[in-house]
Structures are given as structure tokens and as C-alpha cells.
Enzyme design. Structure first.
Site, PDB file in Angstrom:
ATOM      1  N   HIS A 106       0.832  -1.206   0.000  1.00  0.00           N
ATOM      2  CA  HIS A 106       0.000   0.000   0.000  1.00  0.00           C
ATOM      3  C   HIS A 106       0.868   1.258   0.000  1.00  0.00           C
ATOM      4  CE1 HIS A 106      -3.354   2.696   1.135  1.00  0.00           C
ATOM      5  NE2 HIS A 106      -2.462   3.268   1.925  1.00  0.00           N
ATOM      6  N   GLU A 107       1.891   1.271   0.849  1.00  0.00           N
ATOM      7  CA  GLU A 107       2.772   2.432   0.902  1.00  0.00           C
ATOM      8  C   GLU A 107       3.534   2.599  -0.405  1.00  0.00           C
ATOM      9  OE1 GLU A 107       2.337   4.522   3.167  1.00  0.00           O
ATOM     10  OE2 GLU A 107       1.083   3.200   4.369  1.00  0.00           O
ATOM     11  N   HIS A 110       1.601   4.633  -2.774  1.00  0.00           N
ATOM     12  CA  HIS A 110       1.761   6.084  -2.636  1.00  0.00           C
ATOM     13  C   HIS A 110       3.013   6.570  -3.359  1.00  0.00           C
ATOM     14  CE1 HIS A 110      -1.611   6.750  -0.061  1.00  0.00           C
ATOM     15  NE2 HIS A 110      -1.149   6.004   0.933  1.00  0.00           N
ATOM     16  N   HIS A 114       3.211   9.275  -6.393  1.00  0.00           N
ATOM     17  CA  HIS A 114       4.122  10.427  -6.396  1.00  0.00           C
ATOM     18  C   HIS A 114       4.906  10.491  -7.702  1.00  0.00           C
ATOM     19  CE1 HIS A 114       7.864  12.567  -4.614  1.00  0.00           C
ATOM     20  NE2 HIS A 114       7.004  13.460  -5.038  1.00  0.00           N
TER      21      HIS A 114
END
Length: 237
Positions: A106-107, A110, A114
Site C-alpha cells: 500500500h505504501e 503512494h 508520487h
């Protein structure tokens, strides 16, 4: 005579909104803790660690300049776009559980957002200063307005608090998209078995629901403030 919130010395009926919000937050927190705990006991068949999975996902997305670090705490995992650092908590870093891999993926989602300049992520970053101002300044301004009986001042505080709601509203698509990206990559690259993938999906769904709960709780707080300030405004008329 003015007694503060306009309800005399009796019980403030808008407190029910606070209780509802607290209950929603508590249920969401219990759900994510319980789901994570359940799948944190299940190790993935291939024996991959969360770090290995995170590195694989980042590299497959063409990202080589993001560091993976350990951070203290439980479920304090996050990606810092300014530092280009993906931080995994004690419960996630180096672990082989289905839950840990789901959170790490999940991270990574991100980080990919980005890299691709995902619009909602950029919008959330721009709204952070306003949200910080709203969360820190709104309550003092509202209290000053209520204590002095000036509805205009209190209304200004309510407007500032609405920035917090807007920030959390923007956060939802960012979190949903990050989870969707994570699950898609885990599936396409066959990093997890089918049943393990379902477990990771449940963990990420539970985590995302905490953001939904936070939004509803903040909306209830905003509604309460509107009701209180409206009462003061009517008293001014």
C-alpha cells in the site's frame, strides 16, 4: 442571560454527535487492529519479507531512489514524498506475514502515485497547510466567539475547521487508489497466493475504512459546531 453554548446549564444535546463519532472511530480502529492481527499470524507461502516485496514493487515501477526504513510503532507505516522514504513500522518491517506485505505494498502505491504525479495526491499535499491551520486555530477562535457571544467570530472558526473536512475528503481517493494499485501489483506479479491475496485485500480494506470513519467523525464535529454557532447567532438577532 447568556450561558455559553446557548443551552443554559443543561446538557448540550449536540453531544450525541460526539458520541456517535467516537463510536464510529472506535469500531473502525477495532476492525483494523483485529484484521491486521489475524493476518499478521499468516506467513506467505514464498517466505517473502515486506522489505523484499516493497523493493520489488518499487523497482518494477521504475523507482530506484526511494529508501526503505524502519520506524517505531504499530501501523505507523507511511511514505514521505519530500524525503523519498518509505517507512515501515515495527509490525511490518522485515515481516513475512500477509498483513505486513499488504501494508508495505500500500505504501508503495503512494510512492508510485508520487512518481506519476497523481492529481489527488498533489491536491492533498497542497491542502495540508490549510488543514493544519484549521485543526490548530479553529477551536480557539470558536471558543472565543462563544464565550464573548460574538457569532461572527465563532463562524470564522467553523469555516477554518471545514478545511479539515476538505482535507480528509481529498484523502479518501488517495488511499483507495494506493490500495488498488497495491493489490493489482501483488496479483499481477504473483507475489501472493490466491488466499493470501484475499487476506491482504481484507487488511487494506479495513485500513481504508479508518479514513472513512475519520471523515464521518469530522463531519459530525463540523455539524455540531454549526448547530452551536447557529444557536448563538439566533441569540444575537
Amino acid at each position: 442571560m447568556y450561558y455559553g453554548y446557548g443551552y443554559g446549564y443543561g446538557i448540550d444535546p449536540t453531544l450525541i454527535l460526539v458520541l456517535i463519532g467516537a463510536a464510529i472511530s472506535a469500531l473502525a480502529s477495532m476492525n483494523v487492529q483485529g484484521t491486521f492481527s489475524k493476518y499478521n499470524r499468516i506467513r506467505n507461502y514464498r517466505g517473502l519479507t515486506s522489505n523484499q516485496v516493497a523493493e520489488h514493487i518499487l523497482h518494477s515501477a521504475g523507482i530506484y531512489d526511494v529508501k526503505i526504513e524502519r520506524i517505531r510503532g504499530n501501523l505507523t507505516d507511511h511514505y514521505s514524498p519530500n524525503e523519498k522514504v518509505l517507512r515501515l513500522s515495527d509490525a511490518t518491517y522485515g515481516q513475512t506475514s500477509v498483513a505486513a506485505i499488504g501494508v508495505a505494498a500500500h505504501e508503495c502505491g503512494h510512492a508510485i502515485q508520487h512518481k506519476e504525479s497523481y492529481a489527488p495526491l498533489k491536491l492533498r499535499a497542497l491542502s495540508v497547510p490549510l488543514a493544519n491551520i484549521g485543526s490548530k486555530v479553529s477551536w480557539p477562535i470558536i471558543l472565543i466567539g462563544l464565550l464573548l457571544g460574538y457569532s461572527t467570530i465563532a463562524e470564522l472558526g467553523v469555516y477554518l475547521f471545514s478545511f479539515v473536512v476538505i482535507f480528509q475528503l481529498i484523502t479518501l481517493p488517495v488511499e483507495f487508489d494506493a490500495s488498488a494499485r497495491a493489490l493489482r501489483i501483488l496479483d499481477e506479479d504473483r507475489l501472493l497466493e490466491e488466499d493470501e491475496h484475499r487476506g491482504a485485500k481484507k487488511v487494506l480494506k479495513a485500513a481504508t475504512l479508518t479514513y472513512v470513519a475519520a471523515l464521518f467523525t469530522t463531519i459530525l464535529q463540523l455539524l455540531r459546531l454549526v448547530l452551536i454557532v447557529s444557536r448563538v447567532s439566533r441569540n444575537d438577532d
